[in-house]
Each structure stands twice: as C-alpha cells, then as structure tokens.
Design a protein around this motif. Structure first.
Motif, PDB file in Angstrom:
ATOM      1  N   VAL A  91     -37.345  24.598  12.075  1.00 53.32           N
ATOM      2  CA  VAL A  91     -38.207  25.292  13.095  1.00 53.32           C
ATOM      3  C   VAL A  91     -37.544  26.591  13.319  1.00 53.32           C
ATOM      4  CG1 VAL A  91     -39.121  25.030  15.128  1.00 53.32           C
ATOM      5  CG2 VAL A  91     -38.905  22.909  13.506  1.00 53.32           C
ATOM      6  N   ILE A  92     -36.334  26.642  13.783  1.00 62.47           N
ATOM      7  CA  ILE A  92     -35.631  27.888  14.336  1.00 62.47           C
ATOM      8  C   ILE A  92     -35.825  29.015  13.147  1.00 62.47           C
ATOM      9  CG2 ILE A  92     -33.444  28.677  15.041  1.00 62.47           C
ATOM     10  CD1 ILE A  92     -32.683  26.223  16.070  1.00 62.47           C
ATOM     11  N   PHE A  93     -35.614  28.623  11.991  1.00 64.26           N
ATOM     12  CA  PHE A  93     -35.484  29.652  11.061  1.00 64.26           C
ATOM     13  C   PHE A  93     -36.934  30.101  10.849  1.00 64.26           C
ATOM     14  CE2 PHE A  93     -31.233  28.886   9.780  1.00 64.26           C
ATOM     15  CZ  PHE A  93     -30.897  29.761   8.995  1.00 64.26           C
ATOM     16  N   ALA A  94     -37.938  29.116  10.735  1.00 65.65           N
ATOM     17  CA  ALA A  94     -39.492  29.551  10.617  1.00 65.65           C
ATOM     18  C   ALA A  94     -39.675  30.281  11.979  1.00 65.65           C
ATOM     19  CB  ALA A  94     -39.987  28.407  10.412  1.00 65.65           C
ATOM     20  N   ALA A  95     -39.490  30.162  12.974  1.00 65.04           N
ATOM     21  CA  ALA A  95     -40.002  30.778  14.539  1.00 65.04           C
ATOM     22  C   ALA A  95     -39.307  31.959  14.400  1.00 65.04           C
ATOM     23  CB  ALA A  95     -39.471  29.794  15.688  1.00 65.04           C
ATOM     24  N   GLY A 112     -45.991  20.671   5.539  1.00 64.43           N
ATOM     25  CA  GLY A 112     -47.488  21.159   5.699  1.00 64.43           C
ATOM     26  C   GLY A 112     -47.890  21.799   7.174  1.00 64.43           C
ATOM     27  N   ALA A 113     -47.174  21.180   8.241  1.00 65.49           N
ATOM     28  CA  ALA A 113     -47.291  21.481   9.526  1.00 65.49           C
ATOM     29  C   ALA A 113     -46.890  23.144   9.764  1.00 65.49           C
ATOM     30  CB  ALA A 113     -46.817  20.752  10.498  1.00 65.49           C
ATOM     31  N   LEU A 114     -45.738  23.663   9.089  1.00 67.94           N
ATOM     32  CA  LEU A 114     -45.425  24.896   9.251  1.00 67.94           C
ATOM     33  C   LEU A 114     -46.040  25.888   8.378  1.00 67.94           C
ATOM     34  CD1 LEU A 114     -41.368  24.799   8.946  1.00 67.94           C
ATOM     35  CD2 LEU A 114     -42.591  24.957  10.673  1.00 67.94           C
ATOM     36  N   THR A 115     -46.755  25.455   7.295  1.00 67.01           N
ATOM     37  CA  THR A 115     -47.630  26.218   6.474  1.00 67.01           C
ATOM     38  C   THR A 115     -49.094  26.508   7.277  1.00 67.01           C
ATOM     39  OG1 THR A 115     -46.464  25.288   4.758  1.00 67.01           O
ATOM     40  CG2 THR A 115     -48.684  26.436   4.492  1.00 67.01           C
ATOM     41  N   LEU A 116     -49.377  25.385   7.926  1.00 72.37           N
ATOM     42  CA  LEU A 116     -50.574  25.348   8.742  1.00 72.37           C
ATOM     43  C   LEU A 116     -50.659  26.568  10.077  1.00 72.37           C
ATOM     44  CD1 LEU A 116     -53.580  24.550   8.934  1.00 72.37           C
ATOM     45  CD2 LEU A 116     -52.768  22.777  10.295  1.00 72.37           C
ATOM     46  N   ALA A 117     -49.070  26.473  10.574  1.00 69.19           N
ATOM     47  CA  ALA A 117     -48.907  26.890  11.798  1.00 69.19           C
ATOM     48  C   ALA A 117     -48.799  28.797  11.459  1.00 69.19           C
ATOM     49  CB  ALA A 117     -47.804  26.645  12.460  1.00 69.19           C
ATOM     50  N   ASN A 138     -48.518  30.187   7.619  1.00 63.22           N
ATOM     51  CA  ASN A 138     -48.525  30.951   6.351  1.00 63.22           C
ATOM     52  C   ASN A 138     -47.143  30.668   5.461  1.00 63.22           C
ATOM     53  OD1 ASN A 138     -50.603  33.523   5.136  1.00 63.22           O
ATOM     54  ND2 ASN A 138     -49.008  32.819   3.940  1.00 63.22           N
ATOM     55  N   LYS A 139     -46.911  29.696   4.888  1.00 65.71           N
ATOM     56  CA  LYS A 139     -45.797  29.285   4.033  1.00 65.71           C
ATOM     57  C   LYS A 139     -44.369  29.864   4.763  1.00 65.71           C
ATOM     58  CE  LYS A 139     -47.677  29.383  -0.688  1.00 65.71           C
ATOM     59  NZ  LYS A 139     -46.970  28.264  -1.130  1.00 65.71           N
ATOM     60  N   LEU A 140     -44.292  29.499   6.025  1.00 65.08           N
ATOM     61  CA  LEU A 140     -43.081  29.840   6.635  1.00 65.08           C
ATOM     62  C   LEU A 140     -41.948  28.888   6.193  1.00 65.08           C
ATOM     63  CD1 LEU A 140     -44.113  30.170  10.492  1.00 65.08           C
ATOM     64  CD2 LEU A 140     -43.283  31.922   8.962  1.00 65.08           C
ATOM     65  N   PHE A 141     -42.314  27.804   5.769  1.00 67.29           N
ATOM     66  CA  PHE A 141     -41.174  26.883   5.157  1.00 67.29           C
ATOM     67  C   PHE A 141     -40.754  27.864   3.956  1.00 67.29           C
ATOM     68  CE2 PHE A 141     -39.528  23.835   2.404  1.00 67.29           C
ATOM     69  CZ  PHE A 141     -38.751  23.216   2.723  1.00 67.29           C
ATOM     70  N   CYS A 142     -41.690  27.796   2.914  1.00 70.32           N
ATOM     71  CA  CYS A 142     -41.276  28.264   1.648  1.00 70.32           C
ATOM     72  C   CYS A 142     -40.400  29.653   1.757  1.00 70.32           C
ATOM     73  CB  CYS A 142     -42.510  28.358   0.747  1.00 70.32           C
ATOM     74  SG  CYS A 142     -43.461  26.838   0.578  1.00 70.32           S
ATOM     75  N   GLY A 143     -41.061  30.385   2.536  1.00 72.40           N
ATOM     76  CA  GLY A 143     -40.594  31.977   2.711  1.00 72.40           C
ATOM     77  C   GLY A 143     -39.416  32.007   3.524  1.00 72.40           C
ATOM     78  N   LEU A 170     -52.910  29.496  10.973  1.00 72.32           N
ATOM     79  CA  LEU A 170     -53.400  30.161  12.108  1.00 72.32           C
ATOM     80  C   LEU A 170     -52.790  31.675  12.024  1.00 72.32           C
ATOM     81  CD1 LEU A 170     -52.635  27.146  14.274  1.00 72.32           C
ATOM     82  CD2 LEU A 170     -54.953  27.991  13.447  1.00 72.32           C
ATOM     83  N   LEU A 171     -51.662  31.692  11.816  1.00 75.28           N
ATOM     84  CA  LEU A 171     -50.900  33.080  11.712  1.00 75.28           C
ATOM     85  C   LEU A 171     -50.690  33.238  10.383  1.00 75.28           C
ATOM     86  CD1 LEU A 171     -47.973  32.592  14.121  1.00 75.28           C
ATOM     87  CD2 LEU A 171     -50.375  33.611  14.560  1.00 75.28           C
ATOM     88  N   ARG A 172     -51.179  34.783   9.890  1.00 81.80           N
ATOM     89  CA  ARG A 172     -51.006  34.990   8.460  1.00 81.80           C
ATOM     90  C   ARG A 172     -50.947  36.550   8.491  1.00 81.80           C
ATOM     91  NH1 ARG A 172     -56.618  33.196   5.863  1.00 81.80           N
ATOM     92  NH2 ARG A 172     -55.275  33.061   4.054  1.00 81.80           N
TER      93      ARG A 172
END
Length: 277
Positions: A16-20, A97-102, A104-109, A216-218
């Motif tokens: 979550v910290i990395f994605a945020a 999935g939740a990070l992606t929905l929030a 745009n692939k924040l987990f993958c990226g 939501l964010l992209r």
C-alpha cells in the motif's frame, strides 16, 4: 489466519505504501526517470529479496507467497474442481484487484518484483532499432489462450503446469530448473520487449487488465493541452499510450509507470480522475 490479520502482513502494508507513493508521484507530476528507477529497485529489494536474504526482517510473510500467478490460478482451478481455497489466495487476488481498481495497475507497476525486474532490464541500452513492440491484440490473445490451457490441463491431469513458466518460483528461492529457466527467458526477452511476461503469460496481468478499464485514477489525455504531436507514443515503450491519446474506451495494459506523463512537455497527459477540459 483471518482475513484482517492476513491484510496486516508486512507485504500488504508495504505494498500500500509503495502504491500510494507511486500514485502521489504521478498525480503531482513529480515522477522522473531516476525516481522511477529507485522505485523499481526498491520493489525488487523489499518484495523479492529481503525476506529470503534476511529471514525475519520486518517479521514473517514479506515476500509474495502465494505469488500473483498462483493467486489467480489456484482459486480458479480449485473452485472448478469443487475444492476449498485457502484464504491467502483470495486475499491476495482481492488486494491486487483493489489496488488496480483504485489506481490503474498500481500493484503491477509499483509493487510486483517480477514486473520491476523486467522494466529494469528493458532500460539496458541496445543498438538503435533493437527494441521492439508487441501488438496488444496478439499478446492479449496469447495471454488468454495460455490461461485457458493452464485451466484445462489442470482439470484434465491435475498438473499445475503454469508453475513451469512462472519466474516467481525463483524469487521464492525454489531453485528448480523450471524457475531458473523461466526467469532467464523472461529477462532475456525483456531486453527487447516491454514487460513480456506481463503481456504474454501472467494470469494476474490478464485480470488486472480487465479491472483497470474501470480504475478510478488513471493516465488520461488532457483536452486542450494535448496537441496530438505523438511524442509520448514514440518515446514510450508502452502500447497503451496511443489508446490513451485517442481516448479509446478499452485500452491495452497501462502500468502507471509515468513514462508518457514525464515525456509530454505540454502536460497533455495527466494521472487522475478528471479528463481535462
């Protein structure tokens, strides 16, 4: 462990910290090639190497196990077989999935160590013209076909053949030949192609591509600022950029890397909810 306790594992909290952090850098246009480089190295170190090299660092359960690949395939296969699925698989799938929905692939990226490795290797310079792009229709067709094959073979034989092509096995220090070979092939392909495992094989990549269409964010084109010069598409290795500029409803995988945002001198691309005026 119950779901709430699983979500408190260090890997989820740090993810979550990395994605945020990635979302903040993108939204405020503070993303730079050097900053992106440090973020990728950090994801590899924290989520790929820290726990095996320094056991007990930050407590247990820092590395990604189950891997994103297993987190998709195991629930699908076991559900079709009428068998129970361990909560950790569902939690990992739901979390990604939740990070992606929030965002745009924040987990993958920004979190996935295998994705980060591929992107770092792709940065290695080659002779002019050596880098290649893979058409999204082709890569997505291959990815869907492999997903179906993995499921059919598992149901027919009970063998989880997807493990043989998953480089995550190496980061879990499973030193079998299949894991070593799959990682080596992935990294060699990454010299030429942008995130080849993500586009061609990864089941989680397929799932997050579907989810990211509703993020939501992209990254979006800013109407009035973009003059359709095409610089972002030419200088970015990502197949999603032309689709973003053309405002297509369905876009190829966008890993929220910020490369196209950084390359646009007119601020014609932006990361956020607003489409621009």
């Amino acid at each position: 462990d119950p779901v709430w306790r699983i979500l408190l594992y260090p890997r989820f909290v740090l993810a979550v910290i990395f994605a945020a952090g990635g979302a903040f850098l993108l939204a405020t246009r503070r993303i730079t090639p050097r900053g992106r480089l440090w973020a990728l190295a950090g994801a590899i170190a924290v989520f790929g190497l820290a726990e095996p090299i320094v056991p007990g660092l930050f407590g247990a359960r820092l590395g990604w196990h189950p891997s994103p690949v297993c987190a998709v395939m195991r629930p699908v296969i076991r559900t079709l077989q009428g068998r129970a699925v361990a909560p950790g698989f569902w939690v990992t799938l739901g979390f990604v999935g939740a990070l992606t929905l929030a965002g745009n692939k924040l987990f993958c990226g920004w979190v996935c160590p295998i994705g980060a490795l591929q992107e770092l290797v792709h940065r290695i310079p080659l002779r002019p013209g050596a880098k290649r792009r893979m058409p999204f229709r082709t890569t997505n067709a291959v990815r869907i076909a492999l997903f179906i094959i993995f499921v059919i073979v598992a149901l027919a034989t009970g063998k989880l053949v997807y493990r043989a092509v998953s480089p995550f096995a190496f980061l879990q220090w499973d030193m079998k030949a299949a894991g070593i070979v799959s990682l080596a092939v992935t990294l060699l392909a990454s010299l030429v192609f942008w995130r080849p495992f993500c586009h061609l094989v990864c089941p989680m990549g397929l799932v997050t591509w579907i989810v990211e269409q509703f993020s939501l964010l992209r990254v979006r084109r800013v109407q009035g600022a973009c003059n359709e010069c095409g610089v972002c598409a030419k200088r970015s290795p990502c197949e999603a950029v032309p689709a973003i500029v053309e405002k297509r409803r369905v876009r190829p995988d966008c890993f929220a890397c910020g490369f196209c945002v950084d390359r646009c001198a007119r601020s014609g691309l932006a990361y956020g909810r607003r489409k621009g005026k």
